[in-house]
Design a protein around this motif. Structure first.
Motif, PDB file in Angstrom:
ATOM      1  N   GLN A   1       8.941  -3.151  15.384  1.00 44.32           N
ATOM      2  CA  GLN A   1       7.628  -2.581  14.780  1.00 44.32           C
ATOM      3  C   GLN A   1       6.412  -3.349  15.399  1.00 44.32           C
ATOM      4  O   GLN A   1       6.299  -4.528  15.440  1.00 44.32           O
ATOM      5  CB  GLN A   1       7.617  -2.613  13.207  1.00 44.32           C
ATOM      6  N   SER A   2       5.373  -2.307  15.673  1.00 44.51           N
ATOM      7  CA  SER A   2       4.179  -2.874  16.001  1.00 44.51           C
ATOM      8  C   SER A   2       3.364  -2.982  14.948  1.00 44.51           C
ATOM      9  O   SER A   2       3.093  -1.976  14.252  1.00 44.51           O
ATOM     10  CB  SER A   2       3.600  -1.890  17.345  1.00 44.51           C
TER      11      SER A   2
ATOM     12  N   SER B   1      -3.134  -6.733  17.737  1.00 37.17           N
ATOM     13  CA  SER B   1      -1.831  -5.885  17.626  1.00 37.17           C
ATOM     14  C   SER B   1      -0.689  -6.828  18.060  1.00 37.17           C
ATOM     15  O   SER B   1      -0.724  -7.399  19.118  1.00 37.17           O
ATOM     16  CB  SER B   1      -1.840  -4.743  18.564  1.00 37.17           C
ATOM     17  N   SER B   2       0.410  -6.712  17.258  1.00 36.37           N
ATOM     18  CA  SER B   2       1.407  -7.665  17.645  1.00 36.37           C
ATOM     19  C   SER B   2       2.877  -6.855  17.483  1.00 36.37           C
ATOM     20  O   SER B   2       2.983  -6.096  16.485  1.00 36.37           O
ATOM     21  CB  SER B   2       1.670  -9.028  16.671  1.00 36.37           C
ATOM     22  N   LEU B   3       3.739  -7.098  18.560  1.00 37.55           N
ATOM     23  CA  LEU B   3       5.105  -6.644  18.315  1.00 37.55           C
ATOM     24  C   LEU B   3       6.065  -7.618  18.159  1.00 37.55           C
ATOM     25  O   LEU B   3       7.210  -7.124  17.501  1.00 37.55           O
ATOM     26  CB  LEU B   3       5.391  -5.731  19.750  1.00 37.55           C
TER      27      LEU B   3
ATOM     28  N   GLN C   1       1.746   0.194  12.886  1.00 37.52           N
ATOM     29  CA  GLN C   1       1.227   1.159  13.549  1.00 37.52           C
ATOM     30  C   GLN C   1       1.982   2.231  13.741  1.00 37.52           C
ATOM     31  O   GLN C   1       3.217   2.354  13.767  1.00 37.52           O
ATOM     32  CB  GLN C   1       1.154   0.677  15.007  1.00 37.52           C
TER      33      GLN C   1
END
Length: 503
Positions: free
Chosen positions: A54-55, A74-76, A102
């Motif tokens: 999940q982003s 933003s981190s995945l 996101q």
């Protein structure tokens, strides 16, 4: 029907499982608590249990303004989000980190706890702002304000003549304002404000203002009024009236008044002024008072009647003495006073030599009252002699009046006075006379008592003797009678015997 219900239950369980998989924990925001303006600072936001595949969107806000985004990340893969920022004033406040998934609006965002952050702007351009005059009267209010060109989280110090001013009920410090509710002469001087702020408890920024000089005009104190007498020629006298204030900023205007109104006034740079008025001896010239004004205030003196009485006799001199533990006289206090005189001047003499100085090796002269002088004398061998005083007018010593002369020395002072001796001897004689009289009276009384006892004893002896004689005579008479009876009896017996014999 049963199969339909079972399908619905399975669908709901699947949906709940999907939603539970996408729920987000509360993130944690951390970073420095303060930063300098235009300096880089990193804030970090960490989300526990990052959802798989999940982003996640990280956003940095001020808690009171969620419209202005201060940072985005933003981190995945679940790494910690970092927000490098060049510090501006807008960054000050309570910061929060908001995380959301996101492209999935079904999962509600979560918000971190607030993180307080201060933006330190170094102080500069300090200056004192004073809207009033730089010269103020004592008792008025003073207010100064320290104005800065720039600076945040500032503390202010105020200095007077280079010394730090401590806050008090009279000296108030509120933010950048300094106030004195009622100034005094001690508040005069050069004022300066110093603005200070500190970064990270180690770096100090200061800004000093230029000095502003404040002059406090001292209020004039209540003046004292007095006068001296001047002799100008033969029988020509004047009174020199002096008005004097102990404090007050010059120039001062002194005004002299009597019961009729203003007599005269003068403005001077001194704290005193003199007024000359005509004078007639033994006459009341009026009651006077003076006023002092220096624009700060006006003060009035007490009322003073002006009347001069010349010195007149007789002049009396007497003394008291101080004694040591052995009752020896060690000190004397001479008093000299004339019967009349409002301005007397006293001179003390020892063996016709004036004691000029106020303090000598064995004496001290001072005026106890306006019309009386005192001479303190230590009783020593060099203080023996004849003493007297002379009193004259302080403004005219041509007619001095002298007291009687008195000879004193150590032996005379410690000798028992004749009066005391006479009293002691008289008391002793009276006591002896009383004792003698008591003895004589006692002897006479005892003799009289013993005499009466002797006469009584003699009479008692005589009475006893007479009684014994009477007793003897009575006994003798009784014996004779008895004898006669016995004889008669004997005769009768004999007769009977004889008769018997003859038979």
């Amino acid at each position: 029907m049963f199969a339909y219900i079972f399908v619905i239950i399975l669908g709901l369980c699947y949906c709940n499982t999907e939603n539970s998989q996408l729920s987000l924990d509360r993130p944690r925001l951390y970073g420095p608590s303060e930063g300098l303006e235009k300096k880089a600072v990193d804030f970090r936001c960490e989300l526990p249990n990052h959802p798989v595949n999940q982003s996640i969107l990280y956003q940095l806000f001020r808690n009171d303004d969620r419209e202005d985004v201060l940072g985005v990340y933003s981190s995945l893969g679940g790494e910690v989000a970092t927000f490098p920022r060049m510090i501006k004033r807008v960054h000050e406040g309570d910061l929060v980190c908001v995380v959301s998934v996101q492209n999935n609006t079904e999962v509600n965002p979560t918000v971190s706890q607030t993180h307080s952050f201060k933006v330190i702007v170094p102080v500069k351009g300090a200056a004192i702002v004073h809207s009033g005059p730089t010269e103020i009267n004592e008792g008025n209010k003073l207010e100064l304000r320290c104005q800065l060109q720039d600076g945040t989280h500032v503390s202010y110090n105020w200095l007077l003549n280079g010394k730090l001013i401590s806050p008090s009920p009279v000296h108030l410090v509120e933010d950048n304002r300094f106030m004195i509710s009622g100034v005094t002469s001690e508040d005069s001087g050069s004022y300066r404000c110093m603005a200070v702020n500190i970064f990270n408890k180690t770096k100090v920024f200061t800004s000093n203002s230029s000095e502003v000089h404040i002059n406090v005009k001292e209020s004039v104190s209540e003046p004292d009024i007095s006068f001296t007498v001047l002799k100008e020629g033969y029988q020509n006298y004047s009174a020199m009236v002096t008005c004097q204030s102990m404090r007050g900023a010059p120039p001062i205007t002194f005004s002299l008044y009597n019961t009729m109104g203003l007599v005269s006034n003068v403005t001077t740079a001194e704290r005193h002024a003199n007024f000359k008025i005509p004078l007639i001896m033994d006459r009341l010239m009026g009651t006077f008072h003076c006023q002092a004004n220096n624009s700060a205030n006006t003060a009035s003196s007490q009322h003073l009647p002006i009347k001069v009485v010349p010195v007149g006799g007789p002049v009396e001199m007497h003394y008291n003495y101080d004694m040591a533990e052995n009752y020896a006289v060690i000190g004397l206090r001479f008093y000299c006073k004339a019967a009349t005189g409002s301005h007397p001047h006293v001179k003390w003499y020892l063996n016709s030599t004036v004691l000029l100085r106020e303090r000598g090796s064995f004496y001290y002269v001072f005026n106890q009252l306006p019309d009386q002088s005192v001479l303190l004398l230590s009783v020593r061998s060099d203080s023996a002699g004849t003493y007297h005083c002379e009193v004259s007018d302080s403004f005219d010593n041509s007619t001095a009046i002298s007291s009687k002369r008195l000879y004193l020395d150590k032996e005379v002072l410690n000798r028992i006075p004749m009066f005391v001796q006479a009293v002691v001897f008289g008391c002793f004689a009276v006591m002896v006379l009383m004792v003698t009289s008591c003895c004589i009276i006692g002897v006479i009384y005892r003799r009289r008592e013993y005499g009466e006892q002797s006469l009584l004893s003699l009479e008692m002896v005589k009475g006893v003797a007479a009684y014994e004689d009477d007793l003897s005579l009575s006994l003798y008479s009784e014996g004779n009678d008895e004898l006669k009876i016995r004889e008669d009896e004997f005769d009768q017996a004999s007769d009977a015997s004889l008769s018997e014999w003859h038979i």
